[in-house]
Design a protein around this motif. Structure first.
Motif, PDB file in Angstrom:
ATOM      1  N   ASN A  61       0.805  -1.228   0.000  1.00  0.00           N
ATOM      2  CA  ASN A  61       0.000   0.000   0.000  1.00  0.00           C
ATOM      3  C   ASN A  61       0.835   1.273   0.000  1.00  0.00           C
ATOM      4  O   ASN A  61       0.279   2.369  -0.143  1.00  0.00           O
ATOM      5  CB  ASN A  61      -0.976   0.014   1.182  1.00  0.00           C
ATOM      6  CG  ASN A  61      -0.285   0.200   2.514  1.00  0.00           C
ATOM      7  OD1 ASN A  61       0.850  -0.258   2.714  1.00  0.00           O
ATOM      8  ND2 ASN A  61      -0.958   0.841   3.465  1.00  0.00           N
ATOM      9  N   ARG A  69      -5.921   7.641  -5.710  1.00  0.00           N
ATOM     10  CA  ARG A  69      -6.587   8.605  -4.834  1.00  0.00           C
ATOM     11  C   ARG A  69      -7.440   7.861  -3.825  1.00  0.00           C
ATOM     12  O   ARG A  69      -8.317   7.073  -4.186  1.00  0.00           O
ATOM     13  CB  ARG A  69      -7.456   9.576  -5.637  1.00  0.00           C
ATOM     14  CG  ARG A  69      -8.009  10.717  -4.783  1.00  0.00           C
ATOM     15  CD  ARG A  69      -8.698  11.767  -5.637  1.00  0.00           C
ATOM     16  NE  ARG A  69      -7.802  12.364  -6.599  1.00  0.00           N
ATOM     17  CZ  ARG A  69      -6.900  13.305  -6.319  1.00  0.00           C
ATOM     18  NH1 ARG A  69      -6.787  13.741  -5.066  1.00  0.00           N
ATOM     19  NH2 ARG A  69      -6.115  13.782  -7.256  1.00  0.00           N
ATOM     20  N   ASP A  70      -7.156   8.096  -2.556  1.00  0.00           N
ATOM     21  CA  ASP A  70      -7.918   7.498  -1.460  1.00  0.00           C
ATOM     22  C   ASP A  70      -9.396   7.876  -1.624  1.00  0.00           C
ATOM     23  O   ASP A  70      -9.737   9.055  -1.665  1.00  0.00           O
ATOM     24  CB  ASP A  70      -7.331   8.042  -0.151  1.00  0.00           C
ATOM     25  CG  ASP A  70      -8.148   7.757   1.086  1.00  0.00           C
ATOM     26  OD1 ASP A  70      -9.259   7.227   0.984  1.00  0.00           O
ATOM     27  OD2 ASP A  70      -7.656   8.085   2.182  1.00  0.00           O
ATOM     28  N   ARG A  73     -10.732   9.985   1.877  1.00  0.00           N
ATOM     29  CA  ARG A  73     -10.153  11.281   2.235  1.00  0.00           C
ATOM     30  C   ARG A  73      -9.771  12.104   1.016  1.00  0.00           C
ATOM     31  O   ARG A  73      -9.353  13.250   1.142  1.00  0.00           O
ATOM     32  CB  ARG A  73      -8.909  11.061   3.108  1.00  0.00           C
ATOM     33  CG  ARG A  73      -9.171  10.255   4.381  1.00  0.00           C
ATOM     34  CD  ARG A  73      -7.878  10.058   5.155  1.00  0.00           C
ATOM     35  NE  ARG A  73      -6.854   9.443   4.306  1.00  0.00           N
ATOM     36  CZ  ARG A  73      -5.546   9.575   4.496  1.00  0.00           C
ATOM     37  NH1 ARG A  73      -5.098  10.303   5.494  1.00  0.00           N
ATOM     38  NH2 ARG A  73      -4.689   8.969   3.677  1.00  0.00           N
ATOM     39  N   ARG A  77      -1.861   9.825  -3.498  1.00  0.00           N
ATOM     40  CA  ARG A  77      -0.704   9.281  -2.809  1.00  0.00           C
ATOM     41  C   ARG A  77      -0.082   8.118  -3.568  1.00  0.00           C
ATOM     42  O   ARG A  77      -0.651   7.588  -4.526  1.00  0.00           O
ATOM     43  CB  ARG A  77      -1.103   8.835  -1.397  1.00  0.00           C
ATOM     44  CG  ARG A  77      -2.477   8.176  -1.204  1.00  0.00           C
ATOM     45  CD  ARG A  77      -2.568   6.724  -1.580  1.00  0.00           C
ATOM     46  NE  ARG A  77      -1.599   5.891  -0.906  1.00  0.00           N
ATOM     47  CZ  ARG A  77      -1.727   5.416   0.325  1.00  0.00           C
ATOM     48  NH1 ARG A  77      -2.852   5.619   0.982  1.00  0.00           N
ATOM     49  NH2 ARG A  77      -0.789   4.673   0.862  1.00  0.00           N
ATOM     50  N   ASN A  81      -3.802   0.445  -4.345  1.00  0.00           N
ATOM     51  CA  ASN A  81      -5.047   0.537  -3.591  1.00  0.00           C
ATOM     52  C   ASN A  81      -5.469  -0.880  -3.191  1.00  0.00           C
ATOM     53  O   ASN A  81      -6.103  -1.596  -3.971  1.00  0.00           O
ATOM     54  CB  ASN A  81      -6.123   1.218  -4.424  1.00  0.00           C
ATOM     55  CG  ASN A  81      -7.398   1.460  -3.651  1.00  0.00           C
ATOM     56  OD1 ASN A  81      -7.632   0.859  -2.597  1.00  0.00           O
ATOM     57  ND2 ASN A  81      -8.248   2.343  -4.166  1.00  0.00           N
ATOM     58  N   LEU A 225      -9.555   1.672   7.345  1.00  0.00           N
ATOM     59  CA  LEU A 225      -9.012   2.913   6.809  1.00  0.00           C
ATOM     60  C   LEU A 225      -7.560   3.086   7.226  1.00  0.00           C
ATOM     61  O   LEU A 225      -6.698   3.397   6.404  1.00  0.00           O
ATOM     62  CB  LEU A 225      -9.855   4.092   7.305  1.00  0.00           C
ATOM     63  CG  LEU A 225      -9.597   5.423   6.599  1.00  0.00           C
ATOM     64  CD1 LEU A 225     -10.158   5.393   5.187  1.00  0.00           C
ATOM     65  CD2 LEU A 225     -10.221   6.567   7.392  1.00  0.00           C
ATOM     66  N   HIS A 229      -5.528   2.970   3.836  1.00  0.00           N
ATOM     67  CA  HIS A 229      -5.447   4.298   3.230  1.00  0.00           C
ATOM     68  C   HIS A 229      -4.761   5.332   4.113  1.00  0.00           C
ATOM     69  O   HIS A 229      -3.920   6.086   3.648  1.00  0.00           O
ATOM     70  CB  HIS A 229      -6.846   4.799   2.878  1.00  0.00           C
ATOM     71  CG  HIS A 229      -7.591   3.933   1.920  1.00  0.00           C
ATOM     72  ND1 HIS A 229      -7.126   3.649   0.649  1.00  0.00           N
ATOM     73  CD2 HIS A 229      -8.780   3.269   2.039  1.00  0.00           C
ATOM     74  CE1 HIS A 229      -7.988   2.865   0.026  1.00  0.00           C
ATOM     75  NE2 HIS A 229      -8.997   2.617   0.842  1.00  0.00           N
ATOM     76  N   GLY A 239      -1.517   5.399   5.729  1.00  0.00           N
ATOM     77  CA  GLY A 239      -1.874   4.051   6.160  1.00  0.00           C
ATOM     78  C   GLY A 239      -0.685   3.314   6.737  1.00  0.00           C
ATOM     79  O   GLY A 239       0.472   3.575   6.396  1.00  0.00           O
TER      80      GLY A 239
END
Length: 616
Positions: A61, A69-70, A73, A77, A81, A225, A229, A239
């Motif tokens: 991760n 993109r998370d 939120r 990053r 995923n 989460l 993430h 994360g």
């Protein structure tokens, strides 16, 4: 005027101005900045992906091979995923989906499970009871009374479920964002580790998904989460450092399904025939061949009556014993003395290079085996030291902690043996290298021998190593020097497992607190309250224990360790530390002897020192 209607005169008057305004808008559109959804985020440069094994895919991760993109939120990053990987596998199911995960709070995963169930696909879910709680039903007073760990879990729930941020949980929000409401609404059957009629024992710590009896998705990540993430209350969080493996193997799926079925029993609402913890039958390491890869799988916990060599920690030590050149470690927790002594033996007898990265929340604790790797000893207040602790005569220079974003943890549980050689092997799974994982928790351990698979773990380890800090913290070094001054000749003694290695229950939200300074006196053993025999009145004399909590302790008996108390509602890590030097419990029964399973280890591991053994 001149017979021209007034409206035409007004049109002639304002038409040039309107045309000029339109011209300025057009110029501004073409020369000005274009609207973008995320204007301040430059593209992140990525590495070329490593080739994957055709039947074993690895994903991290925080990998630099990919960006995303998370979805919660909206943070752009690095990393793969992992939630998307989980969801894609669930949605690909055509026959069945079985999920066993310690903690689940991501709504998109719950929605995917409910969708499969509504499509007529059998879906089953097992989780850990500690995290099954109706957070939306808590009153403000109850929220205020939560301990720090539970309060953080509540805040994460609030961020995920309270979509409009009005401080309330509407029925619509609960139905669409609360994972257990989603499962119930989709008629997905689920149970936790109290389904065997107990109050839960240890942790149901698995993190695996079985798809169609053909594929297994497993690794170190909980479906949360913070584990995938990042945290809402820490903007820089990406994360906890985690990974998942997707293994395409009907044989491995069969082995994992056997484990799942033992825990499932006849399902929710049926007889209490689920088996968790040591109630499960002992099964040896099983080996599966996936093309040119060899995969060994083993499940925990093991009864304390078994010899060390037959446990998951014993198999880890036996695998490490095969190292000839190098061992790299990336671990959340490390408290097992047998593994620690095996690493010491490799370093001293074979000059094997040992490099290690450990979560900062655990690396500097007095029970962590990193202390021996740094050549440190911490005698207790009576100048005793655990005889099983063998400090390295030449401290390791490449053992330390990674540089993580605030709030994030190193949650991996992997080791790499002899990378770049034909014998390259990785040890991974949900299994922490701890006493609790070995003897209390439901865990899975994978041992994979394949260069292509190992290369992915090597890249992750090198990424973490690049900005790591090595050696003990200044505070720990000062503490060791002070204790060395007070105890110039410490006395080695054979401590009980609970004294030598606290049986930690994994805490995702916060680090386990310090035990206190060495000057704090401990209650003498003879004056401590016995958790298994004390009356309610005696329990109420303990700090933080009222009548209600005392009754719950009595109902949850028996206890085999202090950390076993954490299965009692209302007791968390902070309370455990308050009670550590004030309570005791009944001793364990004498062990039985069973044969050692040598399937994945050519040599027996270095066994922890026991009473009567000499310490080198």
């Amino acid at each position: 005027m001149n017979g021209i209607p007034s409206w035409r005169r007004q049109l002639r008057r304002w038409l040039p101005w309107a045309a000029l305004l339109l011209l300025l808008v057009a110029i501004g559109y073409w020369v000005g900045p274009r609207p973008r959804p995320y204007p301040q985020e430059p593209e992140l440069p990525t590495l070329a992906p490593l080739p994957q094994h055709p039947r074993i895919r690895v994903a991290f991760n925080q990998s630099r091979e990919s960006t995303y993109r998370d979805p919660y939120r909206q943070v752009y990053r690095y990393g793969y995923n992992l939630e998307e990987l989980i969801i894609s596998q669930i949605r690909s199911a055509r026959q069945s989906v079985d999920v066993a995960v310690q903690e689940l709070n991501l709504p998109l995963i719950a929605q995917a499970l409910a969708e499969r169930r509504q499509a007529g696909i059998p879906v089953r879910v097992i989780t850990e009871n500690t995290y099954v709680r109706a957070w939306h039903q808590l009153t403000p007073a109850e929220v205020g009374a939560l301990d720090e760990r539970s309060r953080q879990k509540f805040e994460e729930y609030r961020h995920l479920v309270d979509v409009n941020r009005d401080g309330q949980f509407s029925p619509e929000e609960i139905a669409s964002r609360d994972v257990y409401a989603l499962l119930d609404g989709g008629q997905v059957p689920w149970l936790d580790d109290t389904a065997n009629g107990s109050k839960g024992s240890g942790l149901m710590h698995h993190k695996f998904v079985i798809i169609d009896g053909q594929r297994v998705l497993t690794g170190s990540a909980n479906f949360t989460l913070s584990d995938i993430h990042g945290d809402f209350d820490a903007p820089g969080s990406v994360g906890n450092a985690n990974h998942l493996l997707l293994l395409d193997s009907p044989e491995l799926a069969r082995i994992y399904t056997e484990e799942f079925n033992l825990m499932w029993g006849d399902g929710p609402g049926g007889s209490p025939d689920s088996r968790f913890g040591v109630q499960k039958l002992r099964r040896p390491l099983e080996t599966v061949y996936l093309d040119d890869a060899i995969v060994g799988v083993h499940f925990s916990p093991a009864s304390r009556s078994l010899p060390y060599e037959a446990t998951s920690n014993g198999l880890i030590a036996a695998t490490l014993a095969q190292a000839r050149q190098q061992v790299d470690l990336a671990l959340f927790v490390f408290t097992d003395s047998g593994i620690a002594n095996q690493l010491r033996q490799l370093r001293q007898e074979r000059n094997v290079e040992i490099r290690g990265l450990f979560d900062p929340g655990f690396a500097f604790r007095d029970y962590s085996r990193t202390l021996e790797m740094w050549g440190l000893l911490l005698p207790d207040e009576n100048c005793r030291v655990d005889a099983a602790r063998l400090p390295w005569t030449v401290p390791a220079s490449s053992v330390g902690v990674p540089n993580l974003a605030p709030g994030d943890k190193l949650h991996h549980k992997f080791a790499i043996v002899d990378p770049g050689t034909p014998q390259a092997t990785v040890i991974t799974g949900s299994h922490n290298w701890s006493v609790a994982a070995n003897h209390l928790n439901d865990e899975n351990l994978l041992i994979i021998r394949n260069g292509r698979v190992v290369d992915h773990f090597v890249r992750e380890f090198e990424r973490l190593l690049a900005e790591a800090r090595f050696g003990p913290s200044r505070r720990l070094q000062q503490q060791a020097e002070e204790r060395a001054r007070l105890c110039p000749s410490p006395v080695p003694v054979a401590l009980s497992p609970s004294e030598a290695e606290p049986e930690l229950l994994e805490v995702e939200a916060i680090s386990v607190p310090d035990r206190g300074s060495p000057s704090q006196p401990a209650t003498p053993q003879s004056s401590r309250v016995n958790l298994n025999t004390a009356t309610a009145a005696e329990l109420e004399q303990l700090p933080g224990i009222g009548p209600g909590l005392a009754q719950r302790i009595i109902e949850a008996r028996p206890f085999s360790s202090l950390e076993d108390l954490q299965r009692v509602k209302g007791i968390g890590p902070a309370r455990i530390e308050q009670l550590r030097d004030r309570v005791t419990w009944s001793p364990e029964p004498a062990p039985e002897k069973l044969p050692y399973d040598e399937t994945f280890g050519s040599a027996p591991p270095a066994t922890p020192a026991r009473s009567g053994q000499k310490v080198p």
